[in-house]
Design a protein around this motif. Structure first.
Motif, PDB file in Angstrom:
ATOM      1  N   TRP A 168       5.449  -2.560 -11.842  1.00 60.99           N
ATOM      2  CA  TRP A 168       4.659  -1.357 -12.071  1.00 60.99           C
ATOM      3  C   TRP A 168       4.433  -0.597 -10.768  1.00 60.99           C
ATOM      4  N   LEU A 169       4.329   0.691 -10.888  1.00 63.35           N
ATOM      5  CA  LEU A 169       3.921   1.545  -9.779  1.00 63.35           C
ATOM      6  C   LEU A 169       2.756   2.375 -10.281  1.00 63.35           C
TER       7      LEU A 169
ATOM      8  N   ALA B   8       3.917   8.440  -6.014  1.00 60.84           N
ATOM      9  CA  ALA B   8       4.783   8.159  -4.870  1.00 60.84           C
ATOM     10  C   ALA B   8       4.791   6.665  -4.583  1.00 60.84           C
ATOM     11  N   SER B   9       5.954   6.120  -4.325  1.00 64.67           N
ATOM     12  CA  SER B   9       6.056   4.701  -4.019  1.00 64.67           C
ATOM     13  C   SER B   9       5.526   4.409  -2.621  1.00 64.67           C
TER      14      SER B   9
ATOM     15  N   SER C 144       1.806  -8.353  -5.322  1.00 63.92           N
ATOM     16  CA  SER C 144       0.868  -7.233  -5.336  1.00 63.92           C
ATOM     17  C   SER C 144       0.830  -6.599  -3.959  1.00 63.92           C
ATOM     18  N   SER C 145       0.992  -5.288  -3.920  1.00 62.05           N
ATOM     19  CA  SER C 145       0.898  -4.589  -2.638  1.00 62.05           C
ATOM     20  C   SER C 145      -0.549  -4.525  -2.158  1.00 62.05           C
ATOM     21  N   ILE C 146      -1.512  -4.868  -3.034  1.00 60.68           N
ATOM     22  CA  ILE C 146      -2.917  -4.869  -2.640  1.00 60.68           C
ATOM     23  C   ILE C 146      -3.154  -5.917  -1.557  1.00 60.68           C
TER      24      ILE C 146
ATOM     25  N   ALA D 244       0.057   1.803  -5.579  1.00 56.20           N
ATOM     26  CA  ALA D 244       0.152   0.348  -5.597  1.00 56.20           C
ATOM     27  C   ALA D 244       1.401  -0.090  -6.357  1.00 56.20           C
ATOM     28  N   PHE D 245       1.976  -1.184  -5.912  1.00 59.84           N
ATOM     29  CA  PHE D 245       3.165  -1.756  -6.540  1.00 59.84           C
ATOM     30  C   PHE D 245       2.856  -3.187  -6.943  1.00 59.84           C
TER      31      PHE D 245
END
Length: 351
Positions: free
Chosen positions: A146-147, A117-118, A58-60, A165-166
């Protein structure tokens, strides 16, 4: 196939003294501290013999977790409450990621169409996915990612989301080549318009309802027919047909999702033309009458990779049995997945 999710009781320790005459005072709704919440979530997984999700990124929080109780998404993520997100999947086969780059390219095309946007460049996304697969120690299953527009608020516009978020998760699944035939129906659920059908977005309610409609009628899945009367796709798979003259034909991808497995099938199938097993391979407009009159029919998708269709709307397809050409195509794809060129298979560097 057994469900991947454990059976959860949503009101554990919050006993409801239910009944028609109950009141709001009959229901206990605890207020938990963060440590108590974590304990409750972890407790739910203690009885699960095999964790179906061995790793998540998780990019979180900017990393990988191996604890399934922490594999969560913020409730104010716009992918959750507005459906503003896209996703894709790559299969894990015998320690290799199959067609990762092809799926990742489609993932970013979908993101562009969905205006998400990634948070990272493509190379970073790829590295994260490979490292996640390695950390999972999973040898067979799938890697889904997911994006989203990201968390921020509950409004319609993502303008209040600080960043996209990714997320990615490894799903442990001992899938195998599908050789048994299934039934299909023609869906009555309206299909997505081309703008949305050609991007792999998370808005899957039509797909879900179409699948449920098929299951209610004793079929595996449905097949959509577009407004012009041409065959489109299944709820999460492409479809392919073999004519009585041994032509392999798939619907054009202009109004439907460009399936990575379907395109790989189109690239591999000419081998069978060279061997004289098929007469031709291509895409085109296929009417419902033409499709139902095929000698053989099949679903095509990543985890199958081919699933024979032996009956459609309660009528047999061809002779109502799994066809030899369908199995030949299935063998061709399966061999490519397990032992094909490493230009299409990435060895996972397990940690």
């Amino acid at each position: 196939m057994e469900s991947q999710n454990p059976s959860f009781d949503p009101i554990t320790d919050a006993t409801a003294k239910t009944g028609e005459e109950g009141s709001e005072n009959d229901v206990c709704v605890p207020i938990y501290s963060s440590s108590e919440v974590l304990g409750k979530l972890q407790e739910k997984w203690k009885s699960v013999k095999k964790i179906p999700y061995p790793a998540m990124y998780s990019s979180i929080f900017g990393g990988i977790t191996l604890d399934p109780s922490l594999m969560v998404i913020p409730i104010d993520d716009h992918m959750v409450h507005r459906g503003h997100g896209i996703f894709d999947t790559a299969m894990i086969v015998n320690g290799y990621l199959y067609e990762l780059d092809t799926h990742l390219d489609r993932f970013l095309r979908s993101a562009s169409k969905a205006k998400v946007a990634s948070p990272f460049p493509r190379s970073t996304l790829r590295t994260i996915l490979v490292k996640l697969a390695a950390a999972s120690h999973c040898k067979k299953g799938s890697l889904r990612y997911w994006l989203s527009a990201g968390p921020g608020d509950f409004l319609l516009s993502p303008a209040g989301c600080p960043t996209s978020a990714f997320y990615a998760v490894v799903i442990d699944d001992d899938f195998s080549q599908c050789k048994e035939g299934v039934k299909a129906i023609t869906s009555t659920v309206p299909m997505k318009t081309p703008q949305f059908a050609t991007m792999k977005n998370v808005n899957y309610l039509p797909n879900v309802l179409s699948k449920m409609e098929a299951e209610e009628k004793g079929a595996f899945a449905s097949i959509w027919v577009d407004d012009d009367g041409y065959i489109a796709e299944g709820p999460n798979v492409n479809v392919a047909f073999i004519s009585k003259s041994k032509e392999l034909l798939l619907p054009k991808f202009d109004k439907i999702l460009s399936g990575c497995t379907a395109r790989r099938l189109l690239a591999l199938a000419p081998k069978l033309v060279e061997q004289g097993i098929l007469s031709s391979v291509g895409t085109g407009d296929i009417t419902l009458e033409q499709a139902k009159g095929s000698a053989e029919a099949m679903y095509v998708g990543s985890g199958l990779p081919i699933l024979p269709i032996i009956a459609w709307d309660e009528q047999p397809v061809g002779d109502g049995k799994v066809g030899a050409l369908t199995l030949a195509l299935s063998d061709l794809l399966w061999e490519d997945m397990i032992a094909g060129p490493e230009t299409h298979r990435l060895r996972i560097p397990y940690m």
